[in-house]
Write an enzyme that holds these catalytic residues in place. Structure first.
Site, PDB file in Angstrom:
ATOM      1  N   ASP A  11      41.191 -21.720  15.717  1.00 54.55           N
ATOM      2  CA  ASP A  11      40.585 -20.624  16.473  1.00 54.55           C
ATOM      3  C   ASP A  11      40.437 -21.118  17.925  1.00 54.55           C
ATOM      4  O   ASP A  11      40.525 -22.322  18.189  1.00 54.55           O
ATOM      5  CB  ASP A  11      39.217 -20.302  15.862  1.00 54.55           C
ATOM      6  CG  ASP A  11      38.393 -19.389  16.730  1.00 54.55           C
ATOM      7  OD1 ASP A  11      38.924 -18.346  17.153  1.00 54.55           O
ATOM      8  OD2 ASP A  11      37.215 -19.721  17.015  1.00 54.55           O
ATOM      9  N   ASP A  13      38.127 -19.270  20.798  1.00 59.96           N
ATOM     10  CA  ASP A  13      36.801 -19.044  21.392  1.00 59.96           C
ATOM     11  C   ASP A  13      35.708 -19.687  20.543  1.00 59.96           C
ATOM     12  O   ASP A  13      35.538 -19.351  19.370  1.00 59.96           O
ATOM     13  CB  ASP A  13      36.546 -17.546  21.544  1.00 59.96           C
ATOM     14  CG  ASP A  13      37.503 -16.923  22.549  1.00 59.96           C
ATOM     15  OD1 ASP A  13      37.530 -17.393  23.695  1.00 59.96           O
ATOM     16  OD2 ASP A  13      38.245 -15.990  22.176  1.00 59.96           O
TER      17      ASP A  13
HETATM   18  C1  XBP Z   1      36.557 -14.254  19.867  1.00 57.04           C
HETATM   19  C2  XBP Z   1      36.287 -12.876  20.282  1.00 57.04           C
HETATM   20  C3  XBP Z   1      36.869 -12.415  21.551  1.00 57.04           C
HETATM   21  C4  XBP Z   1      36.275 -13.053  22.789  1.00 57.04           C
HETATM   22  C5  XBP Z   1      36.740 -12.360  24.032  1.00 57.04           C
HETATM   23  O1  XBP Z   1      36.584 -14.316  18.455  1.00 57.04           O
HETATM   24  O2  XBP Z   1      35.632 -12.120  19.601  1.00 57.04           O
HETATM   25  O3  XBP Z   1      36.671 -11.028  21.627  1.00 57.04           O
HETATM   26  O4  XBP Z   1      34.883 -12.940  22.742  1.00 57.04           O
HETATM   27  O5  XBP Z   1      38.098 -12.181  24.058  1.00 57.04           O
HETATM   28  P1  XBP Z   1      37.314 -15.502  17.692  1.00 57.04           P
HETATM   29  P2  XBP Z   1      38.764 -10.768  24.432  1.00 57.04           P
HETATM   30  O6  XBP Z   1      36.821 -16.790  18.266  1.00 57.04           O
HETATM   31  O7  XBP Z   1      36.897 -15.356  16.262  1.00 57.04           O
HETATM   32  O8  XBP Z   1      38.794 -15.322  17.866  1.00 57.04           O
HETATM   33  O9  XBP Z   1      37.933 -10.167  25.505  1.00 57.04           O
HETATM   34  O10 XBP Z   1      40.152 -11.121  24.883  1.00 57.04           O
HETATM   35  O11 XBP Z   1      38.755  -9.954  23.178  1.00 57.04           O
HETATM   36 MG    MG Z   2      35.631 -18.322  17.486  1.00 57.53          MG
END
Ligand code: XBP
Ligand code: MG
Length: 268
Positions: A11, A13
């Site tokens: 993953d 973020d």
């Molecule tokens: C990450 C997210 C994303 C980020 C922002 O989830 O939910 O929406 O917050 O990115 P994960 P975007 O770590 O589970 O992938 O604004 O590009 O959506």
């Molecule tokens: Mg995440």
């Protein structure tokens, strides 16, 4: 053996870097201000909003729940998409300015995994462009090539916690779920990986510390480094083993999770 670990799926973020607090949140606020909106997402409010995965989806939920009288433009979808595009521009600038560093142990583990010949992939809710902005600035200019598959954002219809992004990644890798280990930081990410039957190691971050992680192979507070051990949050760990995640640990965690899976199936 079919169950040997062949690929690690990361993953982005919260897992590779604390992108939410220092990256996306700040960038959302910059985009709102630029658009003349008086919306400010504090660290605490953003923690609430993170229950919704996807930046566009998050803005929509915010409008629905927190700005009830909002009389936006007729084309609300277009308006949200424009804000989100602006946010991503600010996010890229923050990454380029070095404001979004990698979490402890991430660079070391990626280096070790590459040296050991493990295949690497990314499965994330954020966009390909955001992954690129982070990786080339925080990791290495050629870091996009380190990953055989980068499965990102809107490439699948349903975002995490749906399993779609992991199904897509497995398909592109040409591997069964049992040959992979996922690394996640959140309950939504864990649910997504487990729904695709992929054993999952969780490294919590500040926003996800209180999440529920049942089904995770192991839950720790970070990957750790020599001299900077992780804290064990849930799962079994051999006290004799070093308290940081290296390739040997990935293989061990994967093997145990696979055995547990077999036991669970046998118990049904
Ligand atoms: C990450 C997210 C994303 C980020 C922002 O989830 O939910 O929406 O917050 O990115 P994960 P975007 O770590 O589970 O992938 O604004 O590009 O959506
Ligand atoms: Mg995440």
């Amino acid at each position: 053996m079919g169950n040997d670990l062949q690929a690690v799926i990361f993953d982005v973020d919260g897992t590779l870097a604390d992108t939410e607090l220092h990256g996306h949140r700040v960038a959302f606020n910059q985009a709102f201000a630029e658009a003349g909106l008086d919306w400010t997402w504090s660290p605490a409010l953003y923690g609430e909003l993170l229950k919704v995965t996807g930046g566009k989806e998050r803005i929509r939920r915010y409008i629905d729940e927190y700005v009830p009288g909002f009389s936006g433009p007729a084309d609300l979808d277009g308006f949200i998409a424009g804000l989100h595009r602006a946010k991503n521009g600010h996010y890229a600038a923050l990454a380029a300015a070095g404001e979004i560093p990698l979490r402890p142990g991430v660079r070391r583990l990626l280096d070790e995994a590459r040296a050991a010949g493990l295949r690497l992939a990314i499965a994330t809710t954020t966009s390909f462009e955001n992954v690129e902005a982070l990786l080339i600035h925080a990791l290495a200019t050629d870091a996009m090539n380190w990953f055989e598959v980068i499965a990102a954002g809107d490439v699948v219809p349903a975002k995490k916690p749906a399993p779609d992004i992991y199904h897509y990644t497995l398909h592109e890798l040409g591997l069964p779920a049992s040959a992979c280990l996922a690394l996640e930081d959140s309950a939504n990410g864990l649910r997504s990986a487990l729904a695709a039957a992929i054993p999952t190691l969780v490294t919590v971050c500040d926003y996800t510390r209180q999440d529920h992680f049942s089904g995770a192979a192991l839950v720790v507070d970070q990957l750790g480094e020599p001299g900077q051990p992780f804290k064990l949050i849930d799962g079994a760990w051999d006290d004799a083993a070093p308290a940081w995640i290296d390739v040997a640990a990935l293989r061990r965690i994967h093997r145990h999770a696979s055995q547990d899976g077999i036991h669970q199936q046998a118990a049904r």
